[in-house]
Each structure stands twice: as C-alpha cells, then as structure tokens.
Design an enzyme around this catalytic site. Sequence first.
Site, PDB file in Angstrom:
ATOM      1  CE1 TYR A 127       9.441   2.496  -9.083  1.00 45.39           C
ATOM      2  CE2 TYR A 127       9.937   4.691  -9.883  1.00 45.39           C
ATOM      3  CZ  TYR A 127       9.181   3.852  -9.102  1.00 45.39           C
ATOM      4  OH  TYR A 127       8.174   4.358  -8.343  1.00 45.39           O
ATOM      5  CE  LYS A 148       5.227   2.468  -5.779  1.00 44.23           C
ATOM      6  NZ  LYS A 148       5.775   2.317  -7.150  1.00 44.23           N
ATOM      7  CE1 TYR A 180       1.302   2.450  -4.280  1.00 44.07           C
ATOM      8  CE2 TYR A 180      -0.083   2.670  -6.226  1.00 44.07           C
ATOM      9  CZ  TYR A 180       1.156   2.758  -5.620  1.00 44.07           C
ATOM     10  OH  TYR A 180       2.245   3.156  -6.361  1.00 44.07           O
ATOM     11  CB  VAL A 205       5.289  10.259 -10.805  1.00 46.46           C
ATOM     12  CG1 VAL A 205       5.882   8.953 -11.293  1.00 46.46           C
ATOM     13  CG2 VAL A 205       3.996  10.040 -10.039  1.00 46.46           C
ATOM     14  CB  SER A 238       6.518   5.842  -6.064  1.00 45.14           C
ATOM     15  OG  SER A 238       5.566   5.380  -6.989  1.00 45.14           O
TER      16      SER A 238
END
Length: 403
Positions: free
Chosen positions: A242, A67, A190, A260, A64
């Site tokens: 998050y 992103k 993705y 992660v 992530s």
Amino acid sequence: MRNPVPDLLDEVRRACVDGDEGELLDTIPELADADPDRFAIALCTIDGTVYGTGDDEHRFTIQSISKPFAYALALADRGRESVLEHVGVEPSGDAFNEISLEQNGRPRNPMINIGAIATHALVGEAGMSRERRDVRVREGLSAFAGRDLEVDEAVFDSERSESSRNLALAYLVHAQEKLDGEPHDAVEGYIRQCALLVDVRDLAVMAMTLAAGGRNPVTGQQVVPTWVCTQVLSVMATCGMYDAAGDWMSTVGIPAKSGVAGGVLGSLPGQVGIGTFSPRLDEIGNSVRGVRAFERLSAELGLHLMHAPEVASHVLYGVVEPDADGDGVREVQLQGTMHFAAVEVTLRELEELPDDDAPIVLDLSRTASATEVGRRLLREGVERMREDGREVRVADPDGLLDG
C-alpha cells in the site's frame, strides 16, 4: 549435524516479539477477537523444504494476501492485455480501501480493494457464474499452497455484514465499465476469497511458488505460467504494501503483500518464500511484528532484491592450456549459473582465446543451471567458433544446453 536454520528463525522471532505496539483490526468483528500475542514465521526454499517457528500451524484468514494470487489466476485465464483493460499496475500511494481510479475509471492496481474486486471478476472464463468462479479461486489458491484451503464461514459472514464500502467501490468501477459482471457478485466472491484459511507455512509455499516461476516446490505442479509470476511480482514490489510500498522496498527489498488478519507474505525470485503472522497492525494496516521480522531477515540473510550476488564476474572457473597437461587441448571451464550476464562474460573470454590450432573443450560440468537466453547465446558462440574453423567440443554431462 543439527540444521541451524530453525534456530536462526526462532532467534529472529524472539528478537521481534518485544513490545505490544499496534492494534487489532476492529472494523471486522471476527478479526477483533484474535489473540494479539500469536506470532509465527515460516520460510520455504526452492526445493520445497519448509521451516517454521512459533505459532506456525495456527490458521488465520488470508485477507488481502489473496490479491496477488487472484491476479495471477486472472492473468493466466484472460491474458495480460485483457486484465490491463480493467486494472492498471501503477502505485496509488493510497490506503487499501480508498477510491483510487485513473481518469478513464480503471483501478490503479490489483493490490488495493477497488482493483482487487475488479480482478476477482476476471478469474475464470467470461460469463462464469459466481459459484464456479468461487471454486476456481479456491482451487487456484489451494494449488499455490499445495493443499486444499477452506473458507472460514464466520469471518466471511462478519466481513459481508461490513461490506458497504466495498459494494460502493464495485458499483463505482461498474459505472466506469471496468467491472466484468455484477457488483454484488464480485464483492461476495472477493470477500469469500479473503476468508480462506492459511497458516504461515502455507504462505511460505505460496510465496515460493511465485518465486519459482509458478511451480509449486512441494507438489511439483505448474500452477501458472512463468510470465504470470513475473507480472505479479513486479506489481507486488511496487504496490503490495500500500502507501508504505516505497519504504518497504528500500528497507526490506522483497516483493510482498500484507493482510489485515496479520499475515505478511514475501517472495524473493529464485531464492525463498517467507510468511509471517502477528495480528497487531500499524496505522497502515501491516503487521507490526511481521514487518519487524522481514526487516531483520532481509538484513541478516542478505535478501534485499537489489543486493545481487556477484556471480557474473566469477563464471570462469579456469582455462587449462594445451601444454599444461600434455593433451594438446585447451579446456575452458565454466561454473555457476549461465544467465545473460554470465554468458556475456564467457563470450568475451572465448573471444580472447589464442588463435591457434588447439582444439577447445567447453567444460560445463561445474555449471549449475542455464536460462533460456544463456543457452541460446552459448550455443551461438560455439557455432560461430566452429564457423571460424575452430574445433570445439562441449562437455555437458547434465545436458544444460539441450533444455
């Protein structure tokens, strides 16, 4: 002299290595086999110097952390308004894989999975094939890192086998007409984006590229426009960690993004880029040791974004009066960086100068840099003094006002 920065980083790493809290991610088979004891920290400065400690050359998948960089590419390729039509910028307060949509069906931000999938589909020109978009993403993230990044095909296959939820999210956004293209293509692209291999040194350079207004400090390449970095860093600050983003911003105060696989990236505008790696995750999905290292670095190095240095009030180095050295000239000596607040102080100092016939020399020889607004206001101030009949000369050996 032996540079103390590497020792400082190693000290932080050793201080944060105690304990075995956290768990490896068990929902992706390849990531579940990671060595839980690996730990690394890297830091990149504005001139491209990279410091590292621990397993700083061990490569892992970016996940992530990709992103914000895909978001940057989408903004650069499609423009801000076009991207905002598909993906919002509001914090969600949800876990990374939740169904987090606004009433009109738009994903709340590009840092959660449902928003990142929609963002990925916006990279490149409209109608671009999945294969060409994959190349654009890989080359774009490679430009941020300053080297060619490769995909870990084993992790890609492992994540693709567990992609049902992401496919469901993509079809949901597609049904709301907020996905540009086909759901299957967006999800596969993705996942491939998340499977790019990096180390913490790469993360530090990527972070510094964002922090330097889009210019890679190692290669010198302008990867994306400066306005893109402003947008990306703003969203990272509010959404990057998050549902722990608020706590992170209040304690660490560095725009950041986690992954992660165990990586954490932090980008402090104009100062430093930081990367950490440790695969044990907390209940939110952030690296336990990585978070601990960032907290310590922020506290010990004074890196909190809201801890602004007091530079504006010290912009005036001194004023040499006409009779002080017998040359009949009044010298106004400036120092530091000429941003808005600093120039505002300068203009008020110039307003208070005695209204006499002494020529004025504005000395910028000690001035390190100037922002666009700083240059514009300082030039305007000089011009207005001349319009008032004052003789004003500018000593600007580095041409700061000409930028």
